[in-house]
Design a protein around this motif. Structure first.
Motif, PDB file in Angstrom:
ATOM      1  N   GLU A  43       0.837  -1.199   0.000  1.00 35.18           N
ATOM      2  CA  GLU A  43       0.000   0.000   0.000  1.00 35.18           C
ATOM      3  C   GLU A  43       0.876   1.255   0.000  1.00 35.18           C
ATOM      4  O   GLU A  43       0.586   2.233  -0.692  1.00 35.18           O
ATOM      5  N   LYS A  69      -7.420   9.302  -3.487  1.00 38.32           N
ATOM      6  CA  LYS A  69      -7.088   7.871  -3.633  1.00 38.32           C
ATOM      7  C   LYS A  69      -5.725   7.572  -2.999  1.00 38.32           C
ATOM      8  O   LYS A  69      -5.570   6.615  -2.239  1.00 38.32           O
ATOM      9  N   TYR A 105       7.154  -6.486  -1.469  1.00 40.36           N
ATOM     10  CA  TYR A 105       5.896  -5.764  -1.668  1.00 40.36           C
ATOM     11  C   TYR A 105       5.422  -6.155  -3.056  1.00 40.36           C
ATOM     12  O   TYR A 105       6.171  -6.762  -3.834  1.00 40.36           O
ATOM     13  N   ASN A 133      -8.795  -9.968  -4.630  1.00 44.46           N
ATOM     14  CA  ASN A 133      -7.981 -10.700  -3.661  1.00 44.46           C
ATOM     15  C   ASN A 133      -8.414 -10.400  -2.219  1.00 44.46           C
ATOM     16  O   ASN A 133      -8.348 -11.262  -1.341  1.00 44.46           O
ATOM     17  N   GLN A 134      -8.888  -9.165  -1.987  1.00 43.86           N
ATOM     18  CA  GLN A 134      -9.085  -8.731  -0.598  1.00 43.86           C
ATOM     19  C   GLN A 134     -10.497  -8.928  -0.065  1.00 43.86           C
ATOM     20  O   GLN A 134     -10.692  -8.989   1.149  1.00 43.86           O
ATOM     21  N   GLY A 197      -0.050 -13.834  -7.547  1.00 38.16           N
ATOM     22  CA  GLY A 197       0.990 -14.731  -7.065  1.00 38.16           C
ATOM     23  C   GLY A 197       1.256 -15.890  -7.990  1.00 38.16           C
ATOM     24  O   GLY A 197       0.627 -16.019  -9.037  1.00 38.16           O
ATOM     25  N   SER A 206      -0.054 -21.452  -0.007  1.00 36.07           N
ATOM     26  CA  SER A 206      -1.508 -21.523  -0.212  1.00 36.07           C
ATOM     27  C   SER A 206      -2.183 -22.624   0.592  1.00 36.07           C
ATOM     28  O   SER A 206      -3.165 -22.375   1.283  1.00 36.07           O
ATOM     29  N   ASN A 209      -2.351 -22.009   4.308  1.00 35.37           N
ATOM     30  CA  ASN A 209      -3.128 -20.815   4.632  1.00 35.37           C
ATOM     31  C   ASN A 209      -4.609 -20.963   4.304  1.00 35.37           C
ATOM     32  O   ASN A 209      -5.447 -20.277   4.890  1.00 35.37           O
ATOM     33  N   LEU A 269      10.319 -10.062  -8.610  1.00 34.19           N
ATOM     34  CA  LEU A 269      10.402 -10.408  -7.180  1.00 34.19           C
ATOM     35  C   LEU A 269      11.847 -10.386  -6.679  1.00 34.19           C
ATOM     36  O   LEU A 269      12.105 -10.088  -5.514  1.00 34.19           O
TER      37      LEU A 269
END
Ligand code: FAQ
Length: 309
Positions: A43, A69, A105, A133-134, A197, A206, A209, A269
């Motif tokens: 973020e 925003k 990140y 995703n969220q 991902g 995954s 989790n 990454l």
């Protein structure tokens, strides 16, 4: 209050929330700190590509919207660092890990923002992927993370709509504006799909989790939803998806789509994306330049404590 593994498992199975003072497996705590802090860093770093465009927005209204925003993203970072701190870590240590390059990140923020249409594409696709995703994370088993996601998702919805509205306006414009919108989609589409991902077969976290109900859907499931949601939105305004393998599959009821360039993903990454070094340099400079603000805040807090004592 949860005190044993059996109680923890029963709570998770019953869809009850795990709270900071509850007993939890070390692995659960560790993976949450990892995910929530990476999310917070995303973020915060995510403000940089858009922040550059606040002074270049084409009208006062667009400027005000973009400013709001970007401020929202700062707020998301703050809720998320607070949520991570409930797990027993220090915010300063998390930020040090970001600044040194140790912490990850989101890969998406390592791409350059070249035109105003990129701001539209970021809102539409990047915030679109973030919501996809969220929204399931609002049902995450860890209370503070799930609660922070509820407000974040409301704000992300507004972000997604402002981005799509920029694309709509550009597609109603002249030839150059339509080309600019198409070019932005061409450059942002694949990196947006990478936000979900690695493919399920390569996703190390995954399975565990999902069992702990931190994740509710796999990376590939959410990526598929993103494709299915976005294709009609692009068609509706006359944009062409940059994927020659994209087609509707009658049998599965989903779109088939092309293979992601995983070399590119892992390269970003590893710190070698187009803007990784620039983003970290800017964050480090901001942290350095803001040292006096942190010092002043600590001195003020100490002064107030003395007055009260
Ligand atoms: N970029 O085993 P998995 C936003 C890492 S917020 C970088 O599948 P997991 C708002 C992963 O961390 C965007 N790294 O991992 C906004 C792990 O590394 P580690 C951020 C990635 O955790 C909009 C390794 O690969 N959102 O956009 C990425 O189960 C506009 C193996 O992967 C969140 O953080 C990637 N794309 O699933 C702001 C949401 N993908 O830690 C400004 C919360 C994977 O072992 C402007 N996070 N990795 O070293 C999640 O849902 C998950 O952490 C995933 C990854 C889905 C990102």
């Amino acid at each position: 209050m949860i005190r044993t593994l059996e109680q923890f498992d029963a709570y998770v199975a019953a869809e009850k929330k795990i709270e900071p003072k509850d007993w939890m497996p070390d692995g659960y705590r560790k993976t949450l700190i990892r995910q929530i802090s990476q999310h917070a860093h995303s973020e915060v770093v995510g403000m940089l590509p858009e922040g550059n465009w606040i002074t270049r927005a084409p009208s006062l209204q667009r400027k005000a919207i973009l400013l709001a925003k970007v401020q929202d993203e700062a707020g998301h970072g703050l809720y998320l660092y607070s949520a991570a701190e409930t797990l027993g870590v220090e915010r300063a240590d998390l930020i040090d890990d970001l600044l040194s390059g140790k912490a990850k990140y989101s890969s998406i923020f390592n791409y350059p923002v070249l035109t105003w249409a990129d701001i539209g594409a970021i809102g539409w696709l990047v915030d679109g992927a973030a919501i996809m995703n969220q929204v399931p994370l609002c049902r995450c088993s860890y209370g503070p993370y799930s609660r922070s996601m509820i407000r974040v998702c409301k704000e992300e919805s507004f972000h997604q709509r402002q981005g799509y509205s920029i694309m709509v306006e550009l597609m109603k414009g002249n030839e150059a504006q339509r080309e600019m919108a198409q070019d932005a989609l061409n450059r942002w589409w694949w990196p947006s799909l990478m936000m979900f991902g690695p493919s399920d077969k390569d996703s190390e976290h995954s399975s565990q989790n999902m069992t702990w109900k931190i994740k509710r859907f796999t990376n590939d499931e959410l990526r598929q939803r993103m494709v299915d949601m976005t294709v009609p939105q692009a068609e509706c305004i006359g944009l062409k998806m940059p994927d020659k393998d994209l087609k509707w599959n009658e049998e599965t009821g989903h779109h088939d789509f092309g293979e992601i360039n995983w070399d590119e993903f892992y390269n970003v990454l590893a710190g070698n994306g187009p803007c990784n070094k620039e983003r970290l340099a800017v964050r480090n400079k901001a942290h350095h330049d803001g040292a006096w603000v942190r010092e002043a805040a600590v001195a003020y807090a100490k002064k107030n404590q003395k007055i009260r004592a």
